[in-house]
Design a protein around this motif. Structure first.
Motif, PDB file in Angstrom:
ATOM      1  N   PHE A   1       0.800  -1.178  -0.065  1.00  0.00           N
ATOM      2  CA  PHE A   1      -0.063   0.152   0.117  1.00  0.00           C
ATOM      3  C   PHE A   1       0.661   1.461   0.070  1.00  0.00           C
ATOM      4  O   PHE A   1       1.944   1.225   0.696  1.00  0.00           O
ATOM      5  N   ASP A   2       0.344   2.062  -0.846  1.00  0.00           N
ATOM      6  CA  ASP A   2       1.152   3.173  -0.803  1.00  0.00           C
ATOM      7  C   ASP A   2      -0.028   4.523  -0.820  1.00  0.00           C
ATOM      8  O   ASP A   2      -1.115   4.312  -1.476  1.00  0.00           O
ATOM      9  N   SER A   3       0.276   5.705  -0.102  1.00  0.00           N
ATOM     10  CA  SER A   3      -0.703   6.729  -0.371  1.00  0.00           C
ATOM     11  C   SER A   3      -1.085   7.470  -1.391  1.00  0.00           C
ATOM     12  O   SER A   3      -2.092   7.970  -1.629  1.00  0.00           O
ATOM     13  N   ASP A   4       0.113   7.408  -2.160  1.00  0.00           N
ATOM     14  CA  ASP A   4      -0.286   7.886  -3.554  1.00  0.00           C
ATOM     15  C   ASP A   4      -1.053   7.007  -4.583  1.00  0.00           C
ATOM     16  O   ASP A   4      -2.075   7.570  -5.101  1.00  0.00           O
ATOM     17  N   ARG A   5      -0.687   5.756  -4.450  1.00  0.00           N
ATOM     18  CA  ARG A   5      -1.412   4.574  -5.276  1.00  0.00           C
ATOM     19  C   ARG A   5      -2.681   4.370  -4.769  1.00  0.00           C
ATOM     20  O   ARG A   5      -3.798   3.932  -5.411  1.00  0.00           O
ATOM     21  N   LYS A   6      -2.837   4.561  -3.521  1.00  0.00           N
ATOM     22  CA  LYS A   6      -4.033   4.128  -2.576  1.00  0.00           C
ATOM     23  C   LYS A   6      -4.724   2.755  -2.849  1.00  0.00           C
ATOM     24  O   LYS A   6      -5.839   2.426  -2.962  1.00  0.00           O
ATOM     25  N   ARG A   7      -3.705   1.518  -2.896  1.00  0.00           N
ATOM     26  CA  ARG A   7      -4.061   0.238  -3.157  1.00  0.00           C
ATOM     27  C   ARG A   7      -2.980  -0.707  -2.814  1.00  0.00           C
ATOM     28  O   ARG A   7      -1.731  -0.176  -2.774  1.00  0.00           O
ATOM     29  N   MET A   8      -3.230  -1.731  -2.530  1.00  0.00           N
ATOM     30  CA  MET A   8      -2.201  -2.861  -2.332  1.00  0.00           C
ATOM     31  C   MET A   8      -2.387  -4.094  -3.515  1.00  0.00           C
ATOM     32  O   MET A   8      -3.609  -4.293  -3.546  1.00  0.00           O
ATOM     33  N   SER A   9      -1.410  -4.576  -3.809  1.00  0.00           N
ATOM     34  CA  SER A   9      -1.548  -5.784  -4.645  1.00  0.00           C
ATOM     35  C   SER A   9      -0.695  -6.769  -4.378  1.00  0.00           C
ATOM     36  O   SER A   9       0.458  -6.464  -3.745  1.00  0.00           O
ATOM     37  N   THR A  10      -1.068  -8.197  -4.244  1.00  0.00           N
ATOM     38  CA  THR A  10       0.005  -9.376  -4.398  1.00  0.00           C
ATOM     39  C   THR A  10      -0.494 -10.194  -5.408  1.00  0.00           C
ATOM     40  O   THR A  10      -1.390 -10.406  -5.972  1.00  0.00           O
ATOM     41  N   LEU A  11       0.575 -10.830  -5.679  1.00  0.00           N
ATOM     42  CA  LEU A  11       0.575 -11.872  -6.682  1.00  0.00           C
ATOM     43  C   LEU A  11       0.722 -13.217  -6.055  1.00  0.00           C
ATOM     44  O   LEU A  11       1.642 -13.448  -5.155  1.00  0.00           O
ATOM     45  N   HIS A  12      -0.091 -14.367  -6.273  1.00  0.00           N
ATOM     46  CA  HIS A  12       0.212 -15.453  -5.976  1.00  0.00           C
ATOM     47  C   HIS A  12      -0.028 -16.701  -6.780  1.00  0.00           C
ATOM     48  O   HIS A  12      -0.651 -16.898  -7.980  1.00  0.00           O
ATOM     49  N   ALA A  13       1.369 -17.515  -7.091  1.00  0.00           N
ATOM     50  CA  ALA A  13       1.256 -18.780  -7.823  1.00  0.00           C
ATOM     51  C   ALA A  13       0.037 -19.858  -7.430  1.00  0.00           C
ATOM     52  O   ALA A  13      -0.003 -20.074  -6.342  1.00  0.00           O
ATOM     53  N   ASP A  14      -0.564 -20.105  -8.512  1.00  0.00           N
ATOM     54  CA  ASP A  14      -1.661 -21.226  -8.481  1.00  0.00           C
ATOM     55  C   ASP A  14      -1.356 -22.253  -9.208  1.00  0.00           C
ATOM     56  O   ASP A  14      -2.529 -22.975  -9.536  1.00  0.00           O
ATOM     57  N   GLY A  15      -0.318 -22.348  -9.956  1.00  0.00           N
ATOM     58  CA  GLY A  15      -0.183 -23.737 -10.844  1.00  0.00           C
ATOM     59  C   GLY A  15      -0.549 -23.289 -12.144  1.00  0.00           C
ATOM     60  O   GLY A  15       0.039 -23.898 -13.082  1.00  0.00           O
ATOM     61  N   GLU A  16      -1.425 -22.289 -12.433  1.00  0.00           N
ATOM     62  CA  GLU A  16      -1.664 -21.836 -13.834  1.00  0.00           C
ATOM     63  C   GLU A  16      -1.064 -20.605 -14.137  1.00  0.00           C
ATOM     64  O   GLU A  16      -1.770 -20.020 -15.214  1.00  0.00           O
ATOM     65  N   GLY A  17      -0.309 -20.177 -13.264  1.00  0.00           N
ATOM     66  CA  GLY A  17      -0.069 -18.718 -13.446  1.00  0.00           C
ATOM     67  C   GLY A  17       0.089 -17.979 -12.048  1.00  0.00           C
ATOM     68  O   GLY A  17       0.451 -18.466 -11.248  1.00  0.00           O
ATOM     69  N   LEU A  18      -0.350 -16.933 -12.200  1.00  0.00           N
ATOM     70  CA  LEU A  18      -0.542 -16.122 -10.888  1.00  0.00           C
ATOM     71  C   LEU A  18      -1.858 -15.483 -10.908  1.00  0.00           C
ATOM     72  O   LEU A  18      -2.535 -14.906 -11.868  1.00  0.00           O
ATOM     73  N   ARG A  19      -2.383 -15.361  -9.367  1.00  0.00           N
ATOM     74  CA  ARG A  19      -3.708 -14.854  -9.393  1.00  0.00           C
ATOM     75  C   ARG A  19      -3.293 -13.539  -8.919  1.00  0.00           C
ATOM     76  O   ARG A  19      -2.343 -13.424  -7.612  1.00  0.00           O
ATOM     77  N   VAL A  20      -3.903 -12.270  -9.075  1.00  0.00           N
ATOM     78  CA  VAL A  20      -3.554 -10.973  -8.655  1.00  0.00           C
ATOM     79  C   VAL A  20      -4.759 -10.620  -7.852  1.00  0.00           C
ATOM     80  O   VAL A  20      -5.706 -10.752  -7.977  1.00  0.00           O
TER      81      VAL A  20
ATOM     82  N   VAL B   1     -12.216  -4.390  -3.852  1.00  0.00           N
ATOM     83  CA  VAL B   1     -11.536  -5.631  -4.032  1.00  0.00           C
ATOM     84  C   VAL B   1     -11.514  -6.249  -5.499  1.00  0.00           C
ATOM     85  O   VAL B   1     -12.686  -6.245  -5.675  1.00  0.00           O
ATOM     86  N   ALA B   2     -10.308  -6.475  -5.866  1.00  0.00           N
ATOM     87  CA  ALA B   2     -10.549  -6.952  -7.330  1.00  0.00           C
ATOM     88  C   ALA B   2      -9.509  -7.818  -7.634  1.00  0.00           C
ATOM     89  O   ALA B   2      -8.671  -8.310  -6.653  1.00  0.00           O
ATOM     90  N   GLN B   3      -9.583  -8.674  -8.542  1.00  0.00           N
ATOM     91  CA  GLN B   3      -8.650  -9.986  -8.932  1.00  0.00           C
ATOM     92  C   GLN B   3      -8.371  -9.864 -10.424  1.00  0.00           C
ATOM     93  O   GLN B   3      -9.042  -9.336 -11.140  1.00  0.00           O
ATOM     94  N   GLY B   4      -7.341 -10.309 -10.739  1.00  0.00           N
ATOM     95  CA  GLY B   4      -6.766 -10.615 -12.141  1.00  0.00           C
ATOM     96  C   GLY B   4      -5.887 -11.595 -12.349  1.00  0.00           C
ATOM     97  O   GLY B   4      -5.732 -12.527 -11.090  1.00  0.00           O
ATOM     98  N   ARG B   5      -5.523 -11.909 -13.452  1.00  0.00           N
ATOM     99  CA  ARG B   5      -4.730 -13.404 -13.757  1.00  0.00           C
ATOM    100  C   ARG B   5      -3.435 -12.783 -14.637  1.00  0.00           C
ATOM    101  O   ARG B   5      -3.648 -11.756 -15.305  1.00  0.00           O
ATOM    102  N   GLN B   6      -2.389 -13.179 -14.417  1.00  0.00           N
ATOM    103  CA  GLN B   6      -1.091 -13.231 -15.224  1.00  0.00           C
ATOM    104  C   GLN B   6      -0.618 -14.679 -15.502  1.00  0.00           C
ATOM    105  O   GLN B   6      -0.652 -15.426 -14.595  1.00  0.00           O
ATOM    106  N   ALA B   7       0.153 -14.446 -16.651  1.00  0.00           N
ATOM    107  CA  ALA B   7       0.445 -16.051 -17.113  1.00  0.00           C
ATOM    108  C   ALA B   7       1.872 -16.031 -16.382  1.00  0.00           C
ATOM    109  O   ALA B   7       2.195 -17.013 -15.960  1.00  0.00           O
ATOM    110  N   ALA B   8       2.475 -14.918 -16.273  1.00  0.00           N
ATOM    111  CA  ALA B   8       4.045 -14.973 -15.484  1.00  0.00           C
ATOM    112  C   ALA B   8       3.960 -13.542 -14.984  1.00  0.00           C
ATOM    113  O   ALA B   8       3.145 -12.610 -15.092  1.00  0.00           O
ATOM    114  N   GLN B   9       5.052 -13.322 -13.918  1.00  0.00           N
ATOM    115  CA  GLN B   9       5.262 -12.276 -13.459  1.00  0.00           C
ATOM    116  C   GLN B   9       5.885 -11.196 -14.406  1.00  0.00           C
ATOM    117  O   GLN B   9       6.752 -11.427 -15.048  1.00  0.00           O
ATOM    118  N   PRO B  10       5.080  -9.996 -14.444  1.00  0.00           N
ATOM    119  CA  PRO B  10       5.457  -8.893 -15.283  1.00  0.00           C
ATOM    120  C   PRO B  10       6.614  -8.242 -14.831  1.00  0.00           C
ATOM    121  O   PRO B  10       6.957  -7.939 -13.468  1.00  0.00           O
TER     122      PRO B  10
END
Length: 194
Positions: free
Chosen positions: A56-75, A125-134
């Motif tokens: 989290f950053d007060s300028d961005r006003k959000r926090m994000s985590t990426l999690h390995a799930d076997g099919e890529g990454l859950r954001v 609250v939101a989610q996304g997908r990434q094939a690999a870590q950008p």
């Protein structure tokens, strides 16, 4: 379930063996909510290990985590609605995912405003997908699916109103400084007599 899993993953609070939660108050409250909703937080975090984080950053006003799930990454992302809704292209509803058009965005903005006007801190609250870590982690924070809005009550301490009254009696004009949504700040200020 998606909402509670996301707030459990995108969270730095911890649960001790006896079930007590420790960490920053907002994160602890979110983790407790996920726990009460029946999420096996330890199991979830083991099954979806954190691969990267944008804190989290007060300028961005959000926090994000990426999690390995076997099919890529859950954001997993949580943050101020005004900082997160613009990054969402879909929303999750009772019938699955749907595109976010201008009318849906306006309805979400109005709902966030309604929650904030009750004196609650509002998070999207939101989610996304990434094939690999950008290479640039911020790239993972686009094309997201909004899961929902969360309202957290953070009432002023009981002694705060008395302190405001004492200041006024002494000729001091109290001023409230906050990073909260303006509607949240206005509701809290009314409660305090500011």
């Amino acid at each position: 379930r998606a909402l509670f899993e996301t707030i459990a993953l995108c969270n730095d609070a911890q649960i001790a063996g006896d079930g007590t939660v420790s960490g920053e108050p907002t994160e602890a409250a979110l983790l407790e909510a996920a726990q009460r909703a029946g999420i096996d937080i330890a199991g979830l975090r083991e099954r979806l290990p954190r691969a990267a984080e944008l804190p989290f950053d007060s300028d961005r006003k959000r926090m994000s985590t990426l999690h390995a799930d076997g099919e890529g990454l859950r954001v997993c992302v949580k943050g101020a609605p005004e900082a997160l809704l613009e990054r969402c292209v879909r929303s999750l509803g009772p019938h699955g995912e749907a595109g976010l058009d201008a009318a849906a965005r306006a309805a979400l903005d109005a709902e966030a405003e309604r929650i904030a006007a009750q004196g609650m801190r509002v998070l999207a609250v939101a989610q996304g997908r990434q094939a690999a870590q950008p290479e640039a982690l911020e790239e993972a924070e686009s094309g997201l699916t909004l899961i929902g809005l969360v309202g957290l009550i953070d009432p002023p301490r009981a002694e705060a109103r008395a302190a405001v009254d004492e200041c006024r009696a002494a000729g001091i004009t109290p001023v409230m400084i906050t990073g909260d949504h303006p509607a949240t700040a206005a509701a809290i200020a009314r409660r305090l007599g500011i």
